[in-house]
Design a protein around this motif. Structure first.
Motif, PDB file in Angstrom:
ATOM      1  N   LEU A   1      -0.150  -7.802 -27.290  1.00 32.55           N
ATOM      2  CA  LEU A   1      -0.462  -6.884 -28.490  1.00 32.55           C
ATOM      3  C   LEU A   1      -1.737  -7.594 -29.356  1.00 32.55           C
ATOM      4  O   LEU A   1      -2.280  -6.974 -29.820  1.00 32.55           O
ATOM      5  CB  LEU A   1       0.860  -6.365 -29.208  1.00 32.55           C
ATOM      6  N   ALA A   2      -1.459  -8.919 -29.393  1.00 33.81           N
ATOM      7  CA  ALA A   2      -2.396  -9.642 -30.224  1.00 33.81           C
ATOM      8  C   ALA A   2      -3.770  -9.626 -29.671  1.00 33.81           C
ATOM      9  O   ALA A   2      -4.759  -9.553 -30.066  1.00 33.81           O
ATOM     10  CB  ALA A   2      -1.690 -10.962 -30.514  1.00 33.81           C
ATOM     11  N   ARG A   3      -3.831  -9.706 -28.364  1.00 30.97           N
ATOM     12  CA  ARG A   3      -4.955  -9.940 -27.619  1.00 30.97           C
ATOM     13  C   ARG A   3      -5.642  -8.615 -27.405  1.00 30.97           C
ATOM     14  O   ARG A   3      -7.115  -8.497 -27.764  1.00 30.97           O
ATOM     15  CB  ARG A   3      -4.732 -10.345 -26.159  1.00 30.97           C
ATOM     16  N   LYS A   4      -4.697  -7.558 -27.485  1.00 35.06           N
ATOM     17  CA  LYS A   4      -5.463  -6.225 -27.437  1.00 35.06           C
ATOM     18  C   LYS A   4      -6.028  -5.714 -28.719  1.00 35.06           C
ATOM     19  O   LYS A   4      -7.018  -5.165 -28.825  1.00 35.06           O
ATOM     20  CB  LYS A   4      -4.107  -5.322 -27.148  1.00 35.06           C
ATOM     21  N   ALA A   5      -5.410  -6.473 -29.887  1.00 33.39           N
ATOM     22  CA  ALA A   5      -5.929  -6.193 -31.303  1.00 33.39           C
ATOM     23  C   ALA A   5      -6.983  -6.999 -31.495  1.00 33.39           C
ATOM     24  O   ALA A   5      -7.679  -7.049 -32.605  1.00 33.39           O
ATOM     25  CB  ALA A   5      -4.918  -6.198 -32.281  1.00 33.39           C
ATOM     26  N   GLY A   6      -7.228  -8.010 -30.580  1.00 29.97           N
ATOM     27  CA  GLY A   6      -8.256  -9.139 -30.943  1.00 29.97           C
ATOM     28  C   GLY A   6      -7.873 -10.277 -31.931  1.00 29.97           C
ATOM     29  O   GLY A   6      -8.670 -10.822 -32.619  1.00 29.97           O
ATOM     30  N   ALA A   7      -6.502 -10.191 -32.177  1.00 30.06           N
ATOM     31  CA  ALA A   7      -5.817 -10.880 -33.208  1.00 30.06           C
ATOM     32  C   ALA A   7      -5.335 -12.548 -32.457  1.00 30.06           C
ATOM     33  O   ALA A   7      -4.520 -13.069 -33.466  1.00 30.06           O
ATOM     34  CB  ALA A   7      -4.905 -10.176 -33.995  1.00 30.06           C
ATOM     35  N   ALA A   8      -5.741 -12.731 -31.384  1.00 27.68           N
ATOM     36  CA  ALA A   8      -4.771 -14.034 -30.759  1.00 27.68           C
ATOM     37  C   ALA A   8      -6.061 -15.155 -30.926  1.00 27.68           C
ATOM     38  O   ALA A   8      -7.074 -14.905 -31.533  1.00 27.68           O
ATOM     39  CB  ALA A   8      -4.915 -13.622 -29.217  1.00 27.68           C
ATOM     40  N   PRO A   9      -5.571 -16.371 -31.003  1.00 27.63           N
ATOM     41  CA  PRO A   9      -6.298 -17.494 -31.468  1.00 27.63           C
ATOM     42  C   PRO A   9      -7.625 -17.591 -30.560  1.00 27.63           C
ATOM     43  O   PRO A   9      -7.496 -17.337 -29.366  1.00 27.63           O
ATOM     44  CB  PRO A   9      -5.407 -18.858 -31.052  1.00 27.63           C
ATOM     45  N   GLY A  10      -8.539 -17.551 -31.463  1.00 30.43           N
ATOM     46  CA  GLY A  10      -9.897 -17.715 -31.042  1.00 30.43           C
ATOM     47  C   GLY A  10     -10.812 -16.361 -30.840  1.00 30.43           C
ATOM     48  O   GLY A  10     -11.912 -16.299 -30.606  1.00 30.43           O
ATOM     49  N   MET A  11     -10.110 -15.244 -31.230  1.00 31.84           N
ATOM     50  CA  MET A  11     -10.611 -14.026 -31.300  1.00 31.84           C
ATOM     51  C   MET A  11     -11.050 -13.805 -32.534  1.00 31.84           C
ATOM     52  O   MET A  11     -10.875 -14.325 -33.468  1.00 31.84           O
ATOM     53  CB  MET A  11      -9.686 -12.942 -30.680  1.00 31.84           C
ATOM     54  N   LYS A  12     -11.932 -12.714 -32.803  1.00 32.22           N
ATOM     55  CA  LYS A  12     -12.473 -12.287 -33.915  1.00 32.22           C
ATOM     56  C   LYS A  12     -11.732 -11.891 -35.142  1.00 32.22           C
ATOM     57  O   LYS A  12     -11.908 -12.249 -36.142  1.00 32.22           O
ATOM     58  CB  LYS A  12     -13.572 -11.175 -33.856  1.00 32.22           C
ATOM     59  N   ASN A  13     -10.182 -11.406 -34.958  1.00 34.00           N
ATOM     60  CA  ASN A  13      -9.496 -10.984 -36.068  1.00 34.00           C
ATOM     61  C   ASN A  13      -8.284 -11.988 -36.082  1.00 34.00           C
ATOM     62  O   ASN A  13      -7.299 -11.752 -36.893  1.00 34.00           O
ATOM     63  CB  ASN A  13      -8.747  -9.649 -35.819  1.00 34.00           C
ATOM     64  N   TYR A  14      -8.367 -13.155 -35.665  1.00 26.80           N
ATOM     65  CA  TYR A  14      -7.296 -14.048 -35.781  1.00 26.80           C
ATOM     66  C   TYR A  14      -7.749 -15.081 -37.099  1.00 26.80           C
ATOM     67  O   TYR A  14      -8.912 -15.586 -37.097  1.00 26.80           O
ATOM     68  CB  TYR A  14      -7.421 -15.076 -34.353  1.00 26.80           C
ATOM     69  N   HIS A  15      -6.749 -15.389 -38.055  1.00 29.19           N
ATOM     70  CA  HIS A  15      -7.174 -15.956 -39.345  1.00 29.19           C
ATOM     71  C   HIS A  15      -6.057 -17.166 -39.548  1.00 29.19           C
ATOM     72  O   HIS A  15      -5.993 -17.695 -40.606  1.00 29.19           O
ATOM     73  CB  HIS A  15      -6.851 -14.835 -40.382  1.00 29.19           C
ATOM     74  N   GLY A  16      -5.313 -17.662 -38.382  1.00 30.94           N
ATOM     75  CA  GLY A  16      -4.503 -18.510 -38.713  1.00 30.94           C
ATOM     76  C   GLY A  16      -5.107 -19.854 -38.749  1.00 30.94           C
ATOM     77  O   GLY A  16      -6.172 -20.066 -38.683  1.00 30.94           O
ATOM     78  N   MET A  17      -4.134 -20.767 -38.633  1.00 28.43           N
ATOM     79  CA  MET A  17      -4.713 -22.178 -38.943  1.00 28.43           C
ATOM     80  C   MET A  17      -5.252 -22.529 -37.650  1.00 28.43           C
ATOM     81  O   MET A  17      -4.861 -22.334 -36.643  1.00 28.43           O
ATOM     82  CB  MET A  17      -3.368 -23.321 -39.040  1.00 28.43           C
ATOM     83  N   ARG A  18      -6.228 -23.417 -37.828  1.00 27.47           N
ATOM     84  CA  ARG A  18      -7.352 -24.014 -36.612  1.00 27.47           C
ATOM     85  C   ARG A  18      -6.994 -25.407 -36.521  1.00 27.47           C
ATOM     86  O   ARG A  18      -6.760 -26.068 -37.528  1.00 27.47           O
ATOM     87  CB  ARG A  18      -8.484 -23.735 -37.242  1.00 27.47           C
ATOM     88  N   LYS A  19      -7.171 -25.875 -35.365  1.00 22.39           N
ATOM     89  CA  LYS A  19      -7.058 -27.206 -35.060  1.00 22.39           C
ATOM     90  C   LYS A  19      -7.796 -28.301 -36.373  1.00 22.39           C
ATOM     91  O   LYS A  19      -9.002 -27.808 -36.737  1.00 22.39           O
ATOM     92  CB  LYS A  19      -7.648 -27.757 -33.903  1.00 22.39           C
ATOM     93  N   GLY A  20      -7.037 -29.177 -36.618  1.00 20.03           N
ATOM     94  CA  GLY A  20      -7.909 -30.118 -37.799  1.00 20.03           C
ATOM     95  C   GLY A  20      -7.315 -29.740 -39.176  1.00 20.03           C
ATOM     96  O   GLY A  20      -7.788 -30.505 -39.936  1.00 20.03           O
ATOM     97  N   LYS A  21      -6.954 -28.645 -39.346  1.00 23.67           N
ATOM     98  CA  LYS A  21      -6.846 -27.957 -40.872  1.00 23.67           C
ATOM     99  C   LYS A  21      -5.396 -28.045 -41.072  1.00 23.67           C
ATOM    100  O   LYS A  21      -4.626 -27.802 -40.044  1.00 23.67           O
ATOM    101  CB  LYS A  21      -7.382 -26.661 -40.957  1.00 23.67           C
ATOM    102  N   LYS A  22      -5.021 -28.674 -42.215  1.00 25.74           N
ATOM    103  CA  LYS A  22      -3.417 -28.471 -42.514  1.00 25.74           C
ATOM    104  C   LYS A  22      -3.296 -27.917 -43.828  1.00 25.74           C
ATOM    105  O   LYS A  22      -4.007 -28.137 -44.784  1.00 25.74           O
ATOM    106  CB  LYS A  22      -2.935 -30.015 -42.351  1.00 25.74           C
TER     107      LYS A  22
END
Length: 60
Positions: free
Chosen positions: A39-60
């Protein structure tokens, strides 16, 4: 089973698309992780996609 809220927050995560709250709600309802990911991939909200806003590597 109740629907997934799209406003507010759930377990400290925003319910806005790509912030993890919607996925947390589905996980709490017992939805398998693979289904949530699809479902996340379909919405473009999986990590690395345009609608993903979660934590990224290196950020805490």
């Amino acid at each position: 089973m109740a629907g997934v809220k799209k406003t507010g927050s759930f377990q400290g995560k925003s319910n806005k698309l790509g912030y993890g709250g919607r996925a947390a709600q589905m996980k709490a309802q017992g939805v398998p992780g693979g289904v949530i990911g699809n479902l996340a991939r379909k919405a473009g909200a999986a990590p690395g996609m345009k609608n993903y806003h979660g934590m990224r590597k290196g950020k805490k």
